[in-house]
Every structure is written in C-alpha cells, then in structure tokens.
Motif scaffolding. Structure first.
Motif, mmCIF file in Angstrom:
data_model
loop_
_atom_site.group_PDB
_atom_site.id
_atom_site.type_symbol
_atom_site.label_atom_id
_atom_site.label_comp_id
_atom_site.label_asym_id
_atom_site.label_seq_id
_atom_site.Cartn_x
_atom_site.Cartn_y
_atom_site.Cartn_z
ATOM 1 N N GLY A 186 -6.154 -29.009 -31.584
ATOM 2 C CA GLY A 186 -7.309 -29.634 -32.221
ATOM 3 C C GLY A 186 -8.169 -28.655 -32.976
ATOM 4 O O GLY A 186 -9.385 -28.857 -33.107
ATOM 5 N N GLY A 190 -5.024 -28.744 -37.141
ATOM 6 C CA GLY A 190 -4.642 -29.996 -36.504
ATOM 7 C C GLY A 190 -5.517 -31.154 -36.928
ATOM 8 O O GLY A 190 -5.023 -32.259 -37.204
ATOM 9 N N ILE A 206 -4.063 -36.578 -31.376
ATOM 10 C CA ILE A 206 -4.271 -35.141 -31.205
ATOM 11 C C ILE A 206 -4.369 -34.841 -29.717
ATOM 12 O O ILE A 206 -5.103 -35.513 -28.993
ATOM 13 C CB ILE A 206 -5.569 -34.668 -31.895
ATOM 14 C CG1 ILE A 206 -5.448 -34.756 -33.414
ATOM 15 C CG2 ILE A 206 -5.909 -33.233 -31.481
ATOM 16 C CD1 ILE A 206 -6.734 -34.395 -34.144
#
Length: 466
Positions: A186, A190, A206
């Motif tokens: 994350g 991402g 995620i």
C-alpha cells in the motif's frame, strides 16, 4: 575505443545521465554504459512515464464520465486497454527518440549498450553488446548510478506475481487486464496502480502489512486518499502475506492478521507485487573490488554523493536516500558540480525537502516534515490548513475535496512541511518544494502572488491567513 576517460558513468537513468551530459558539454571525455543503451532508466522504460501515461488516460475517462457537470452531453466512452497500451508505448517511443537525439548532439559523450564491471576502483571491464566487444576502460572519476529494482518477498509463490513491468514496460505490457486483482503493498506505487486499474474496471484489493497505507505520510493525507480510493478499491491493512498459490486458474493469497494472528485468504484472478524498491547492486558490477562501503540499503554517500573512495560517486536510487526520479536528477547535478568545482561547490542534497507525489485519484503531495516527523526531531510545530474547495479553480473543475496544510516551526517561524490532497496536488508540489527548500515563512510566501484562477492560489492565500 579509447582506454581512459575523464568520467565513466554506470547507468543512464536519472542518477547518471544529467551529470554525463553536463560534464561532456564542459569538455570532458565521458563514457556511459547502460543495459538499455539510452537515457531514462527504469523510469522511462517501465516506471514514472508510462504509469502516468496510463493514469492520464484514466483521468480523461473519468472527466468524460463527469461531462454532465460541465453541461456536456458526451457519448458513451469505453476504455480499450490495447489502445491505451499503444498510446503509452508511443509516449515512451517519443522520449527515447528525443534522448537519442540528445546523445547525438552531445560532444565528448560515448554511450554503450552493455554492462560494466569493476576490476578495481579506477577501471571497469565493458561488455559492448551491440558490437560484441569487450574492453577495459579507466577514468579519473566514476559515477555509479545503477538505480533500483522491485523488492521481492521471500515467500512461496512470489514468482507468480506481476509487477510494474507487466503493466507499464515499453512494448512489453500484458495484452489484457484481469477482471480482478490483489495488489501486495500500500505504498504510493500500489495505491497509484490500484486507483488507475479500478478506473479501468478492475476489481482491486490492496493488502498492506502496516496499519495504514502510504506509511510515513501525513495522517490527514492518508485518511483523505484512503477515503476516496477506498470507494473504488478494497483496502485491507494489518495483514502479513505468507504464500501465493495457483488453484484452478485462480490465485490464492494466504496470510494472517498482524494483530491477532488469525489466518486469512484472498482469491483472485491475478496478484501484483508493489512491496517497494531496493537499490540495484548486481553481482556482475563487482563493487566489492572498489573498497566502497555499501549494504542492503544502498551505497553509503555524503551529502554530495561522494563515497568513502574519493573519486567514486553513487547517485540516484542506488544510494537509497530518496528513490524518486527527480531526486536522482538532483543528485546527479550535484555530482557534476562537485567534479567541476571541487571544494568551491556549495551545494548539497537533502532528501527531506524532495517533493513526493501520489498520482491517485485524487492526487496527493508531500514535501518536508509531517508533525510526527518534526516531533521525532524534537521540533515544536503548528499546522495550518485550508480547504482545496475554497479556490475558484477547484470549483471550476468540480473537484472540491481535499486540503492544503503548512507545518510551521514555532521557533523559527519557517515552513518545514507542506502536505495536501486534491485537484492539481502533484503540480502544486513544485511550489511547495521551493517554499520548504528556501525556508520561507508564511509571511514571505504570502508576499508572492499566484495567477487566478489556478489552484496555486491556495498557497499564497493560506500563507496570508496565518
């Protein structure tokens, strides 16, 4: 091929080519060796430029979907991944052609597509892939700018994952997108990837091990981006991934919750890894023959990119200080100045003042310190915030959400951090960087005037309100 140069540069990305061009233009003989044989590094090949090209397509698509807000009756627009890929590849091709022209126009510069390996701290063995040749070259100074590579997780099944290469590589992108995807990580890569893929119709999840996405960034920024991206993307934090397995055409991601160790699984059509980047120091470089200090965090350098070996420099991602392309360019320019001016050079690199952008929807920016980071340094600060939606441009664009925040030192009155989320945040980071780097006070920034109607007005108006 000559055997001695004033400068050898290993790597032609942002950490290498600015110094190579500048020093060659100054009259020095420069040899630059790069595996792609052109400028731009991974940023151009499979990173910043192609990813933002894809992102621009998704932003335009979203704008068309909002056409009614502007009084327009737009026909239905569909996203065609094949055509978006072609557009992305075209942008990359144009920049490669531009760089080829730059190389051709630069006197005293030799660029070789191949690989360089140290034989000692002054010499490298060069494998010239285009001419099937091998030779040894020496130099007065050498810049190591080998960049970074995608980090890997030591878990079963990690080789089953995609990474940024699969989505953004020049002329080598995956031909189709899956219906759903799990993204491991994350961080900004991402989050950006999830945001644009969701806009293209992919159902994205995620998974982040930390308690929050965008770890280390301003808490209000994280909350704002998570709130918006989370409307289109499922975000699961606090999960340690342990294995990836393929099962009947699907992928199973297994792990456990960090807080209570409870097992958890995710089934998906595709897994993408975005778990960060690490300095690239390949074994083929034989860096150990130079006596340079380095570890898994990168090559050790000072604020002028000098290693412990006086004539060896390391700039860009390879030193781990600030893994951003514009940071690498800044480092490379500092190296060029140090080589040309020596002790008369009065410039240095400060990673904390480098602008960071998050090209999600909405965008985010971060420059300088957060309140938490300031407290860790024993610095008392005040925060001042203004809503993005108060400005005329945000209202014209119909993007009212978000904020701009100044972090101001109580002792000096200077702006030590600027953070924000909302319309044009990425562009605003440039002005924010100047304010933090120059150590401006809100009063000094308030003496500046930004054009109307642009979102830049939020900077001088927030400054004047303090």
């Amino acid at each position: 091929m000559q055997s001695h140069y004033d400068l050898i540069v290993i790597g032609a990305g942002g950490g290498g080519y600015p110094a190579a061009l500048r020093l060659a233009q100054s009259g020095r003989q420069v040899l630059m060796v790069d595996e792609k044989g052109n400028l731009g590094g991974n940023c151009l090949y499979e990173g910043c430029v192609p990813s933002k090209s894809v992102r621009e397509a998704t932003v335009l698509w979203n704008q068309v979907a909002r056409a009614g807000f502007f009084g327009l009756d737009a026909q239905r627009v569909q996203a065609d991944w094949a055509k978006i890929r072609a557009y992305k590849d075209g942008v990359q091709t144009r920049r490669y052609q531009q760089h080829t022209q730059e190389i051709a126009k630069t006197p005293n510069l030799t660029v070789i597509r191949g690989q360089a390996s140290f034989t000692d701290s002054y010499q490298v063995q060069v494998d010239d892939w285009d001419h099937h040749d091998q030779f040894v070259a020496s130099a007065t100074d050498i810049i190591i700018a080998t960049g970074s590579e995608a980090q890997r997780l030591s878990i079963p099944g990690f080789d089953l994952t995609w990474n940024h290469h699969d989505l953004f590589a020049w002329n080598d992108t995956q031909p189709t997108l899956p219906s759903d995807m799990v993204i491991l990580g994350g961080g900004y890569i991402g989050v950006e990837s999830a945001s644009m893929l969701a806009d293209l119709g992919v159902n994205v999840t995620i998974i982040e091990m930390a308690p929050t996405i965008l770890q280390g960034m301003d808490e209000d920024l994280v909350q704002a981006i998570r709130g918006h991206v989370g409307q289109r993307v499922k975000i699961v934090t606090g999960v340690m991934v342990e294995a990836i397995a393929e099962n009947n055409g699907q992928y199973v991601v297994s792990g456990h919750k960090v807080q209570d160790a409870q097992p958890i699984q995710f089934r998906t059509s595709r897994v993408m890894a975005a778990v960060g980047r690490v300095p690239s120091i390949p074994s083929s470089l034989h860096l150990e023959k130079t006596g340079v200090y380095y570890d898994r965090h990168g090559i050790t350098v000072d604020e002028r990119m000098r290693t412990n070996v006086p004539h060896l420099y390391a700039s860009g991602d390879v030193n781990g200080l600030s893994m951003l392309f514009h940071s690498a360019v800044r480092m490379s320019e500092i190296v060029a100045q140090d080589i040309m001016l020596g002790e008369d050079m009065h410039d240095s690199f400060n990673p904390h003042e480098m602008p960071t952008t998050v090209f999600s929807r909405p965008e985010g920016l971060a420059v300088g310190l957060t309140r938490t980071q300031a407290a860790q340094r024993g610095m008392a600060v005040e925060e001042y915030t203004r809503a993005m939606g108060t400005e005329a441009w945000a209202q014209i664009a119909g993007e009212l959400d978000g904020f701009m925040k100044f972090v101001v030192s109580r002792s000096t009155g200077r702006i030590v951090g600027i953070h924000g989320v909302g319309v044009d945040a990425a562009a605003l980071s440039a002005a924010a960087h100047m304010a933090v780097r120059l150590g401006l006070t809100p009063a000094e920034l308030g003496h500046m005037t930004f054009p109307h109607p642009t979102q830049f007005e939020i900077l001088d108006r927030l400054a004047r309100s303090i």
